[in-house]
Structure formats: structure tokens, C-alpha cells
Design an enzyme around this catalytic site. Structure first.
Site, short mmCIF file in Angstrom:
data_model
loop_
_atom_site.label_atom_id
_atom_site.label_comp_id
_atom_site.label_asym_id
_atom_site.label_seq_id
_atom_site.Cartn_x
_atom_site.Cartn_y
_atom_site.Cartn_z
N GLU A 133 0.87 -1.18 0.00
CA GLU A 133 0.00 0.00 0.00
C GLU A 133 0.90 1.23 0.00
O GLU A 133 1.76 1.37 0.88
CB GLU A 133 -0.89 -0.01 1.25
CG GLU A 133 -1.95 1.06 1.24
CD GLU A 133 -2.86 0.97 2.46
OE1 GLU A 133 -3.71 1.87 2.62
OE2 GLU A 133 -2.71 0.02 3.25
N ARG B 265 5.24 -13.20 10.03
CA ARG B 265 5.79 -11.86 9.88
C ARG B 265 7.26 -11.85 10.32
O ARG B 265 7.67 -12.65 11.14
CB ARG B 265 5.03 -10.86 10.76
CG ARG B 265 3.70 -10.42 10.25
CD ARG B 265 3.01 -9.56 11.28
NE ARG B 265 3.77 -8.35 11.54
CZ ARG B 265 3.50 -7.17 11.00
NH1 ARG B 265 2.48 -7.05 10.16
NH2 ARG B 265 4.22 -6.10 11.27
N LYS C 13 3.57 0.33 10.44
CA LYS C 13 3.63 1.60 9.71
C LYS C 13 3.17 2.76 10.57
O LYS C 13 3.69 3.87 10.48
CB LYS C 13 2.78 1.51 8.44
CG LYS C 13 3.48 0.83 7.27
CD LYS C 13 2.66 1.00 6.01
CE LYS C 13 3.35 0.35 4.83
NZ LYS C 13 2.55 0.47 3.60
#
Length: 795
Positions: free
Chosen positions: A280, A500, A510
Site C-alpha cells: 500500500e 511476519r 507503519k
């Protein structure tokens, strides 16, 4: 939002439940912080009927089921839980065997006799059996054990015992192993505690990594370790059931491709692998994205296919061209070449048309609930009052939304899934929202924008992605992913989740990274203390060392793992040790005047590389040696001691590549403590052989100061290993994470260094030239220190 509210409202309940089954407090709290694992473990505890508590051993097995159970075999989870609670399966090895067996049969009928045989059900291994197996292993390996003594790879011995007695209790195996080892070798000696001398011989890179990662990894790497992509099926196998979706009001959906759909897909792709890396564009990429790139681009490259770089730009308010440009640049820097660069917004028209089709099939409806009402209804598992509105009415309202006739926030399009499901990602997720905001890529054509949950899987299908790979927090979204593709009759990619990448002493979200940058706790997205890829690059970390690190940790599904920062630093050193030439820089200069030397300046040869051949001039650089040299302040003491190898009054040291010097006098400041200058004599014959060796920098000509440079020393950004767990995580920032030394001295040979050039400053670490450098002054960033626990093993 739904997951967050569930954690907030039920965190205390869940914590009590997890403590009852014997989880230690830290593990229980970490679990509660993870919505996915919390949901899974809570469901497992209820299925196992142990809400009132159970033995800790059983609880640990239940936790493993919650985190590692094969999703293609969910139909058999309750059966496995019965075996655990009845203590028919009671050790991790049996559970691993059960997972493997169930993975292979998926949702097919379970043959109990085969299952029990595969899992060792009913097999009792006595202490005598274990002792006999250990005796055999010790006899077979006696010579090696006597040679290596307490450096013997006990993990390897354990593995051999397990092969002979796979269902043995590991605690008993360890106890007997330790007893046998002590009986054979006697008590530990001082020599046993000494560190082994490193043998100088070349090792394959993978074997070297395994020595670093775990002490027990002396066996040859497996095929999967050499090629981590072997775990993924080929595209023509994508006809099997992906997952089973359980509904409260209808039969189970076994999501899979029909032969016709798969044949059509294979015809378009030619049977090649197609993956996608879908960031994104709302921030800078971090090292977690490096793992995603390795998995997505790496699989496509290994199979001769292609990987899309797809910008997931469904939110027009968050995307910026700065981030898009950065992502494209970093993907290239990491060594990956996209098959094609696309944007989710490229498919807005198709997505809108498919949303209309979803409504027509009575799988979506226009809803007027506010965000707070949606949250409340989801928590109570209640249907929206508008859920059963007529199809034609929803079609008309959705068209009005598209035309801008409905106010922002007054309507959404929601998928009609299952509000009574055990999976909150089936609670009628939002497919479209109204936003009167122009889109950076699509312009002002749209005022409705698709959600990630709607667009992601549909675009995967439209781009004929063969393997949709993502991190484990998306595992609970599998149901909605396949529900939507099935509802629209679209091709279904193979979805696989991996853990992860979380690293100690930093934050990776983020939101937290953005706060560090915007509140100026750090110096921008490329601050060398951050784990952003821009920050790592500025720090002097190479893309090849990052990829080696990612490959080394593997594409695992183990959740909640925290990788030590030292392991990344090992891979950085491993490469820079081979590629960064040596030079000398003094950070905190202390003047030394050599009293028995005249004003002449000698040019001496210094090695760029430790093993430089004497006849290769390119492997050396010139350093001036004169009457005035500078050493590190920390390399001089007024009081000498036995274990100190620096300079002290009356003591000698060797100046590297030059001569021995002996301190003859010390000039002190007015406080009679501050050392201003050292007087020394050098030994031009080099007959004296002092133990200490110091780096140094000299005046290039009488009265001319050495080359002045700025050096920035970077350390861990946070004091705690896992600052993300802390409520006040910003208070854990390391105040010494950046130290700037403005007046360091360097040898003249570095004056022409370019931005990005890396060096090993002898005895200090690896450094890189920073973009802040100018023609007047070079600036160096410390990439990593010379050694630590991993480095000592790896060199």
C-alpha cells in the site's frame, strides 16, 4: 476495527482463559495482543471443553494446535483435540506427526487406525527403552564425544535418539542424555569452557548460517533449506480444496476451482507461476517487506514465472507519489524486477461491475449503519436492519452512490456473509465506501472506493495470480477471500500465509514508524536507526545481505517469533568483511609526539585486505607516518594493568603497519588529570615486540592536521527487545542510539570516497559514506560494529 474492539472488550476474559490452561503469563499476554491467535486459541479451548482449565502440558499442546493446525484439515481438529485431552497424544512429536497426517488427508475421511499408527497413539516408551537407545547412540558416537567433550552437539544426539524412539518423552531423553554425558566425561574443566579456535576453511554459505542460528545445526541442510520454495505446489495442482468455510445457516463451503475454471486459467498463464507483491503506497517499506519480496519475487523467479508489483491504492487519502516512487526504487535496489507494474485502481471499473453482479446474486446489500453501529452489531453478532432489503433497491442505491448522489458516510456496500460465524472476518465486510476525494492515479472519476477485503482477492483473480502469499495475520481472512471468489464464480488462487518478520529492539508497524518520523523522534524515513529499507541502505547495509538474512530465517509459519537483531548484523558483517576495504580513522584523537624522529614524513604501506598478497600493489594504500601521530583517547591510560594492551607511561605498543612506540612522558592539563599530549620514542629497528596493536592517523606534513571527518555512531533504537509490547513505547527509545563525532581524523586515502562507499575502520567497525557528505567534509555512518556473539562464531 472489529478485531481491535474484540481485543479491548474481551482481553481480560481471554487472558484468564489462557492462564487457566497453563500458559505462562508472558505468552498469555502476547497471545491476547494477537487477534488471530486469540480467536484460534479461544475456539480450540472451547472445542476441547477445557474452559475450566487443564494440565500445563495439555495447554501447551492446545496452544500449538491454535497456531499451527493445518487449515486444509479443519474438519478433523475436534478429533485431534479429543486425543490431546484424553492424553492419547501427549508429546510434541506426536502432535507434529498428527499435523503431517492431517495435512495430507485434508478434509477426506479420517481412518482412525492409520491416524493412530502415524501418531504413535498407545505406544508407551519406558525409561529403560530410552536409556537403551541413548546407550546405543553414545556407543556409536563415542570417539566424537570424547574428542569434542562438552562442545558435543547434544541436539544431534537428541535427534538420533528420536529416530530410534520417536515417541519418547523429550524431557526424559534430555535427562538421560545429560547424565550419560557427565558419566562419560566427568565434571567440566576450565578447558571445556574455553572458546574453540576457529578453523580457517571455506564453508558453504548456508552451512555457515546454520552455525550462527542454532548450536545444534551440524547436519547437512535439507532440500527445503536449500530451496525454500519447494513447499509450494505447481499451478496445475490448483484444483484441490483450499479451505472449508463453515456457516451458521447453510452447508459447509469447500472452496476450490472447477476443472473448467482451472483450465481457462492455465491457458492464459501457460501454466507459469504468477505472484504479486502488493504494497500500500502510504509509507516507506521496511525489512518485513524485504521478506515479502523474497517470497513473492523469489518464488516466481525460481519457477520461471513473473511477479506483479501491484500498488494497493484503494484509499485515495493515504497514497502519495513519493511513496510510489520509493517503492519502485527499493524493489529494484533489492534486486527484483517486476513482471508488470499495476495498480488496484487499474481495475476500478471491473471491480465496480463485479460488485453489481454480487448484489444481483443477493450476496451484497447497501447499508446505512454508522461505523459505531456496525461495530456494535458485529460485537453482538446481529444482522443489519438493511441486510434483507430487495436486490433492486440495493442496485439502485449503489448506482446512486457511484453517481455521487449519496452523502459521504451515509451508505456502504456490504457483503452478505455470515454474522453468526465464529470468524469475525465473515461479519458482512464492507466492499465499498463513499469518499469525495480525487484519486492520485485514477483522477476524479470515482467517488466510491473498494475496500481491501473486496478488491484484494478479486484483483488476484483478475491478474491470474497462481500463489497469493501473505503474512499470518491475514489467515483469518481466508474465509472471506474464498467466499467472495466463489460467490462471483471467479478463479481462486492458492493462498499461503507465512510468519511476519519481527526483529528485536525496533518497531515495524507503519503507524509507529510514521509517528517516529512525523514527530521527529528520528531524522526521516531513511534514518539509519530505522528498519526501513531506505534507512538500512543509508546505514550501509546491502540488499544482498538482507536477502541472505531473509533466506536464512526461512519461509516459516511459526507465529509470534522475534528474530534477534544480532542475526541480521551477522549477515551484514559476513558480506562487508569480504567487500569493504580496510582503512584507519581515529574517532577521539590524542596527540602523540615522537621525540626521537626528525621532521621527515615516511609513506608506509597499509593493507586494504587482511590476506593481501605482497606483490599486488592494488591491495595496499599509502599512509603517511610523521613526528606527530594521533591515537584514540581510550587507547591510553595513566595507570597500567595486567589485561590492558593499550599505551601507558613506560609501556610500548605497535602502531599498525608502522613501528613500536614507547611512552616516555605525559603532558597533563591544569587539573593534573586531563591528558593533553603524549611524548614517545619509536623503535625504527622494530626489534621490540609489544603485545598491543593500535590504529592511528598521522600528520601528512609538519604542522598540518590530518583529514577531518564526521562520524555517526548508530546503536539500537530501543532499549527493550520488544518495544511494541509496551504501552508507552516511545519512552523506551535509546537516548544513545545516535552519537555524532564531528572532529574525527582519517588517513588521506579516503578523501576521494564517494557516497555509498563502505570501509572497515580498523578496530572500530564497518562504515559507509553518508549523502550528507560534501567536498569540504566527509560524513560516515557506522553500519555495524566489528563483532558480537554471532560475529565471533561466523568469522
Amino acid at each position: 476495527m472489529v478485531g481491535k474492539s474484540a481485543t479491548e472488550s474481551g482481553g481480560g476474559e481471554a487472558l484468564d482463559l489462557f492462564l487457566k490452561i497453563g500458559l505462562d503469563e508472558r505468552t498469555a499476554k502476547n497471545t491476547v495482543a494477537n487477534n488471530k491467535v486469540t480467536a484460534n486459541l479461544t475456539a480450540v479451548i472451547h472445542e476441547a471443553a477445557v474452559t475450566d482449565g487443564c494440565d500445563r502440558t495439555v495447554g501447551n499442546l492446545l496452544y500449538t494446535v491454535a497456531t499451527k493446525f493445518p487449515t486444509n484439515a479443519l474438519a478433523h481438529r475436534r478429533t485431534l483435540l479429543n486425543y490431546i485431552t484424553s492424553l492419547k497424544i501427549k508429546i510434541p512429536a506426536q502432535l507434529e506427526a498428527a499435523f503431517l497426517f492431517l495435512t495430507n488427508i485434508a478434509s477426506e475421511n479420517l481412518k482412525i487406525d492409520e491416524f493412530e499408527a502415524a501418531c504413535g497413539v498407545g505406544v508407551e516408551v519406558s525409561e529403560e527403552d530410552i536409556e537403551h537407545a541413548v546407550d546405543e547412540i553414545f556407543e556409536e558416537n563415542k570417539a566424537v564425544i570424547l574428542e569434542q567433550r562438552y562442545r558435543t552437539n547434544v541436539g544431534e544426539l537428541f535427534a538420533h535418539v528420536r529416530k530410534k524412539q520417536p515417541w519418547a518423552d523429550p524431557k526424559i531423553v534430555k535427562k538421560i542424555n545429560d547424565t550419560k554425558l557427565c558419566a562419560l566425561l566427568g565434571e567440566r574443566t576450565a578447558a571445556d569452557n574455553e572458546k574453540p579456535v576457529k578453523k580457517k576453511k571455506e564453508k558453504p554459505a548456508k552451512a555457515e548460517e546454520k552455525v550462527i542460528v542454532e548450536e545444534t545445526a551440524l547436519e547437512k541442510p535439507t532440500e527445503e533449506e536449500i530451496n525454500p520454495f519447494l513447499i509450494f505446489p505447481s499451478p496445475d495442482e490448483n484444483f484441490k480444496v483450499h479451505t472449508e468455510i463453515y456457516f451458521s445457516d447453510r452447508p459447509v463451503l469447500r472452496a476450490c476451482n472447477s476443472k473448467e475454471i482451472l483450465d481457462k486459467h492455465l491457458k492464459v498463464t501457460g501454466g507459469k507461476v504468477h505472484t504479486r507483491f502488493p504494497p500500500e503506497p502510504n509509507g516507506y517499506l521496511h525489512i518485513g517487506h524485504a521478506k515479502a519480496m523474497f517470497v513473492d519475487f523469489g518464488l516466481a523467479k525460481e519457477r520461471g514465472g513473473g511477479c506483479y508489483l501491484r500498488f494497493d491504492d484503494t484509499n485515495p487519502e493515504a497514497e502519495r507519489k513519493e511513496y510510489i516512487d520509493h517503492i519502485e526504487e527499493i524493489v529494484g535496489w533489492m534486486g527484483w524486477e517486476p513482471f508488470k507494474i499495476t495498480y488496484t485502481s487499474d481495475y476500478f471499473q471491473e471491480l465496480c461491475e463485479l460488485a453489481v453482479e454480487l448484489i444481483r446474486r443477493d450476496h451484497a446489500y447497501v447499508d446505512h449503519q454508522t461505523p459505531d453501529e456496525i461495530k456494535e452489531y458485529r460485537e453482538k453478532k446481529m444482522n443489519s436492519p438493511w441486510r434483507d432489503r430487495p436486490i433492486e433497491e440495493s442496485l439502485k442505491l449503489f448506482d446512486d452512490m457511484k453517481k455521487g448522489l449519496v452523502e459521504e458516510g451515509k451508505a456502504t456496500l456490504r457483503m452478505k456473509q455470515d454474522m453468526q460465524s465464529d470468524n469475525f472476518n465473515m461479519y458482512d465486510l464492507i466492499a465499498y465506501r463513499i469518499k469525495f476525494t480525487p484519486h492520485p492515479h485514477a483522477g476524479d472519476k470515482w467517488c466510491i472506493y473498494p475496500s481491501y477485503d473486496y478488491a484484494h482477492c478479486v484483483v488476484d483473480s483478475l491478474e491470474n495470480i497462481t500463489h497469493s502469499l501473505c503474512t499470518l495475520e491475514f489467515e483469518t481472512r481466508r474465509a472471506s477471500y474464498y467466499w467472495l471468489l466463489d460467490a462471483l464464480g471467479l478463479y481462486q488462487p492458492y493462498v499461503w500465509e507465512y510468519s511476519r518478520l519481527n526483529i528485536t529492539n525496533t518497531v515495524m508497524s507503519k503507524r509507529k514508524l510514521n509517528r517516529l518520523v512525523t514527530e521527529k523522534w528520528v531524522d526521516g524515513w531513511d534514518d539509519p536507526r530505522l528498519m526501513t529499507l531506505a534507512g538500512l541502505r543509508r546505514r550501509g547495509v546491502t540488499s544482498t545481505s538482507i536477502n541472505a538474512f531473509v533466506r536464512g530465517i526461512g519461509i516459516t509459519r511459526s507465529d509470534n517469533s522475534l528474530i534477534r537483531l544480532n542475526l541480521l548484523e551477522y549477515h551484514i558483517r559476513d558480506e562487508l568483511n569480504k567487500t569493504a576495504p580496510r582503512t584507519m580513522v581515529v574517532l577521539n584523537p590524542l596527540k602523540v609526539v615522537i621525540t626521537n624522529m626528525d621532521a621527515a614524513v615516511m609513506d608506509l604501506d597499509a593493507k586494504k585486505w587482511p590476506d593481501a598478497p605482497a606483490d599486488d600493489a592494488s591491495s595496499f594504500y599509502k599512509v603517511p607516518f610523521s613526528k606527530v601521530v594521533y591515537i584514540e583517547q581510550s587507547d591510553f591510560r595513566l595507570k597500567d594493568c595486567k589485561d590492558y594492551y593499550g599505551l601507558a607511561p613506560g609501556k610500548s605498543v605497535l602502531l599498525r603497519y608502522a613501528f613500536p612506540i614507547k611512552c616516555t612522558d605525559v603532558v597533563l592539563g591544569d587539573d593534573n588529570e586531563t591528558v593533553l599530549e603524549i611524548r614517545a620514542e619509536y623503535d625504527p629497528s622494530k626489534k621490540s615486540k609489544p603485545k598491543g596493536v593500535l590504529h592511528w592517523v598521522s600528520e601528512s606534513s609538519p604542522g598540518v592536521k590530518p583529514l577531518k571527518v564526521e562520524v555517526r555512531l548508530f546503536d539500537k533504537l530501543f532499549n527493550s527487545e520488544n518495544p511494541a509490547e509496551l504501552d508507552d513505547w516511545l519512552s523506551d527509545l535509546n537516548p544513545h542510539s545516535k552519537v555524532v563525532i564531528k572532529d574525527a581524523y582519517a588517513v588521506p586515502s579516503v578523501k576521494d570516497a564517494a557516497v555509498g562507499d563502505s570501509f572497515q575502520f580498523e578496530r572500530l567497525g564497518y562504515f559507509v559514506v553518508d549523502p550528507d557528505s560534501s567536498s569540504e567534509k566527509l560524513v560516515f555512518n557506522r553500519t555495524v560494529t566489528l563483532r558480537d556473539n554471532y560475529g565471533k562464531q561466523g568469522k
